[in-house]
Write a protein that holds these residues in place. Structure first.
Motif, mmCIF file in Angstrom:
data_model
loop_
_atom_site.group_PDB
_atom_site.id
_atom_site.type_symbol
_atom_site.label_atom_id
_atom_site.label_comp_id
_atom_site.label_asym_id
_atom_site.label_seq_id
_atom_site.Cartn_x
_atom_site.Cartn_y
_atom_site.Cartn_z
ATOM 1 N N ALA A 49 -136.175 5.202 -43.840
ATOM 2 C CA ALA A 49 -135.113 4.613 -42.692
ATOM 3 C C ALA A 49 -134.896 5.493 -41.567
ATOM 4 C CB ALA A 49 -133.982 4.479 -43.510
ATOM 5 N N ILE A 50 -134.867 6.808 -41.378
ATOM 6 C CA ILE A 50 -134.531 7.560 -40.463
ATOM 7 C C ILE A 50 -135.571 7.792 -39.606
ATOM 8 C CG2 ILE A 50 -134.258 10.123 -39.898
ATOM 9 C CD1 ILE A 50 -132.155 10.064 -42.174
ATOM 10 N N GLN A 51 -136.885 7.750 -40.259
ATOM 11 C CA GLN A 51 -138.237 7.975 -39.492
ATOM 12 C C GLN A 51 -138.415 6.655 -38.706
ATOM 13 O OE1 GLN A 51 -140.120 10.526 -38.675
ATOM 14 N NE2 GLN A 51 -138.561 11.690 -39.709
ATOM 15 N N GLY A 52 -138.304 5.569 -39.516
ATOM 16 C CA GLY A 52 -138.300 4.202 -38.824
ATOM 17 C C GLY A 52 -137.247 3.928 -37.469
ATOM 18 N N MET A 53 -136.266 4.489 -37.842
ATOM 19 C CA MET A 53 -134.999 4.440 -36.728
ATOM 20 C C MET A 53 -135.323 5.322 -35.475
ATOM 21 S SD MET A 53 -130.923 5.295 -37.082
ATOM 22 C CE MET A 53 -131.196 7.010 -38.101
ATOM 23 N N LYS A 54 -135.803 6.515 -35.694
ATOM 24 C CA LYS A 54 -136.421 7.369 -34.735
ATOM 25 C C LYS A 54 -137.620 6.571 -33.791
ATOM 26 C CE LYS A 54 -135.080 11.846 -36.440
ATOM 27 N NZ LYS A 54 -135.326 13.016 -36.993
ATOM 28 N N GLN A 55 -138.568 5.853 -34.629
ATOM 29 C CA GLN A 55 -139.628 5.391 -33.785
ATOM 30 C C GLN A 55 -139.072 4.206 -33.013
ATOM 31 O OE1 GLN A 55 -142.231 4.476 -37.004
ATOM 32 N NE2 GLN A 55 -143.137 6.271 -37.229
ATOM 33 N N SER A 56 -137.989 3.418 -33.753
ATOM 34 C CA SER A 56 -137.610 2.330 -33.055
ATOM 35 C C SER A 56 -136.749 2.534 -31.582
ATOM 36 C CB SER A 56 -136.804 1.351 -33.986
ATOM 37 O OG SER A 56 -136.254 0.561 -33.353
ATOM 38 N N VAL A 57 -135.993 3.706 -31.993
ATOM 39 C CA VAL A 57 -135.129 4.255 -30.771
ATOM 40 C C VAL A 57 -136.152 4.645 -29.538
ATOM 41 C CG1 VAL A 57 -133.533 6.038 -29.754
ATOM 42 C CG2 VAL A 57 -133.124 4.367 -31.928
ATOM 43 N N GLN A 58 -137.359 5.357 -29.952
ATOM 44 C CA GLN A 58 -138.212 5.799 -28.968
ATOM 45 C C GLN A 58 -139.010 4.541 -28.285
ATOM 46 O OE1 GLN A 58 -140.637 8.917 -30.927
ATOM 47 N NE2 GLN A 58 -139.251 10.209 -30.797
ATOM 48 N N GLN A 59 -139.462 3.603 -29.048
ATOM 49 C CA GLN A 59 -140.007 2.539 -28.766
ATOM 50 C C GLN A 59 -139.376 1.656 -27.724
ATOM 51 O OE1 GLN A 59 -141.461 -0.008 -31.963
ATOM 52 N NE2 GLN A 59 -142.512 -1.469 -30.597
ATOM 53 N N HIS A 60 -138.089 1.422 -28.091
ATOM 54 C CA HIS A 60 -137.117 0.849 -27.391
ATOM 55 C C HIS A 60 -136.157 1.265 -26.325
ATOM 56 C CE1 HIS A 60 -138.316 -1.998 -30.696
ATOM 57 N NE2 HIS A 60 -138.615 -2.816 -29.637
ATOM 58 N N SER A 61 -136.770 2.531 -25.987
ATOM 59 C CA SER A 61 -135.922 3.404 -24.912
ATOM 60 C C SER A 61 -135.304 2.658 -23.789
ATOM 61 C CB SER A 61 -136.669 4.583 -24.481
ATOM 62 O OG SER A 61 -135.822 5.256 -23.795
ATOM 63 N N LEU A 75 -134.820 -8.931 -27.532
ATOM 64 C CA LEU A 75 -136.032 -8.416 -28.246
ATOM 65 C C LEU A 75 -135.920 -8.687 -29.668
ATOM 66 C CD1 LEU A 75 -136.614 -4.978 -26.417
ATOM 67 C CD2 LEU A 75 -137.540 -7.220 -25.931
ATOM 68 N N ALA A 76 -134.754 -8.622 -30.185
ATOM 69 C CA ALA A 76 -134.524 -8.694 -31.544
ATOM 70 C C ALA A 76 -132.991 -9.298 -31.821
ATOM 71 C CB ALA A 76 -134.999 -7.485 -32.598
ATOM 72 N N ARG A 77 -133.121 -9.951 -32.964
ATOM 73 C CA ARG A 77 -131.730 -10.617 -33.122
ATOM 74 C C ARG A 77 -131.703 -10.432 -34.770
ATOM 75 N NH1 ARG A 77 -130.469 -15.433 -30.653
ATOM 76 N NH2 ARG A 77 -129.223 -14.331 -29.220
ATOM 77 N N LEU A 78 -131.032 -9.730 -35.526
ATOM 78 C CA LEU A 78 -130.716 -9.538 -36.953
ATOM 79 C C LEU A 78 -129.358 -9.727 -37.524
ATOM 80 C CD1 LEU A 78 -132.502 -5.999 -37.067
ATOM 81 C CD2 LEU A 78 -133.409 -8.244 -37.886
ATOM 82 N N PHE A 79 -129.309 -10.324 -38.492
ATOM 83 C CA PHE A 79 -127.953 -10.406 -39.361
ATOM 84 C C PHE A 79 -128.245 -8.915 -40.238
ATOM 85 C CE2 PHE A 79 -125.353 -11.693 -43.095
ATOM 86 C CZ PHE A 79 -124.521 -12.083 -42.404
ATOM 87 N N THR A 80 -126.819 -8.445 -40.052
ATOM 88 C CA THR A 80 -126.820 -7.086 -40.895
ATOM 89 C C THR A 80 -125.734 -6.919 -41.887
ATOM 90 O OG1 THR A 80 -127.665 -6.093 -38.882
ATOM 91 C CG2 THR A 80 -126.493 -4.644 -40.498
ATOM 92 N N ILE A 81 -125.952 -6.604 -43.059
ATOM 93 C CA ILE A 81 -124.714 -6.113 -43.984
ATOM 94 C C ILE A 81 -124.783 -4.660 -44.401
ATOM 95 C CG2 ILE A 81 -123.718 -6.545 -46.229
ATOM 96 C CD1 ILE A 81 -125.182 -9.260 -46.051
ATOM 97 N N GLU A 82 -123.762 -3.907 -43.928
ATOM 98 C CA GLU A 82 -123.848 -2.516 -44.387
ATOM 99 C C GLU A 82 -122.942 -2.406 -45.556
ATOM 100 O OE1 GLU A 82 -124.244 -1.129 -39.640
ATOM 101 O OE2 GLU A 82 -122.239 -0.910 -40.644
ATOM 102 N N ASN A 83 -123.178 -1.417 -46.325
ATOM 103 C CA ASN A 83 -122.432 -1.112 -47.490
ATOM 104 C C ASN A 83 -122.078 0.432 -47.219
ATOM 105 O OD1 ASN A 83 -122.096 -3.199 -49.849
ATOM 106 N ND2 ASN A 83 -123.813 -3.523 -48.785
ATOM 107 N N TRP A 84 -121.034 0.862 -47.236
ATOM 108 C CA TRP A 84 -120.355 2.233 -46.651
ATOM 109 C C TRP A 84 -119.598 2.758 -48.010
ATOM 110 C CZ3 TRP A 84 -121.193 4.745 -42.004
ATOM 111 C CH2 TRP A 84 -121.691 3.867 -41.199
#
Length: 131
Positions: free
Chosen positions: A58-70, A104-113
């Motif tokens: 997830a961290i690697q994917g997040m980093k790639q996404s942030v770079q891709q959508h700078s 570019l994207a629309r997501l429904f998100t559920i976070e559990n903390w």
């Protein structure tokens, strides 16, 4: 507001602000607030099964996404926070990723903390595209 809810809400407000800082700077370190056993489930339109990623993936994917959508901006809509019990919170919201006026994207998100050793950490997330 109940003290635990106030504390959590302030932390989550900052977490959302950190997303847009990361989208501008490329630095995701402030977003890496995941428990060791964290996982995220992505439901894809038309896919038979969801994709599941562990913390490292997830961290690697997040980093790639942030770079891709700078330079893009994340917006968070209709957030609802619920404390399940002391030390456990669930957050529901819709997020959009926008750049130059285009969604570019629309997501429904559920976070559990969970409150772990005095720190709020994500233990799991569910993401589903909104058409």
């Amino acid at each position: 507001m109940e003290p635990h809810l106030k504390n959590f809400t302030e932390m989550h407000d900052q977490f959302l602000l950190d997303w847009n800082k990361a989208m501008q700077s490329g630095d995701t370190s402030a977003l890496e607030r995941m428990a060791e056993d964290y996982y995220v489930v992505f439901f894809n339109n038309g896919a038979a099964k969801p994709m599941i990623f562990n913390r490292e993936e997830a961290i690697q994917g997040m980093k790639q996404s942030v770079q891709q959508h700078s330079g893009a901006k994340k917006k968070f809509h209709n957030r609802v926070i619920r404390l399940k019990e002391h030390g456990h919170a669930v957050v529901f919201y819709e997020q959009t990723l926008e750049k130059e006026g285009t969604i570019l994207a629309r997501l429904f998100t559920i976070e559990n903390w969970q409150l772990i050793s005095g720190e709020w950490l994500l233990v799991r997330e569910t993401e589903e595209p909104v058409s």
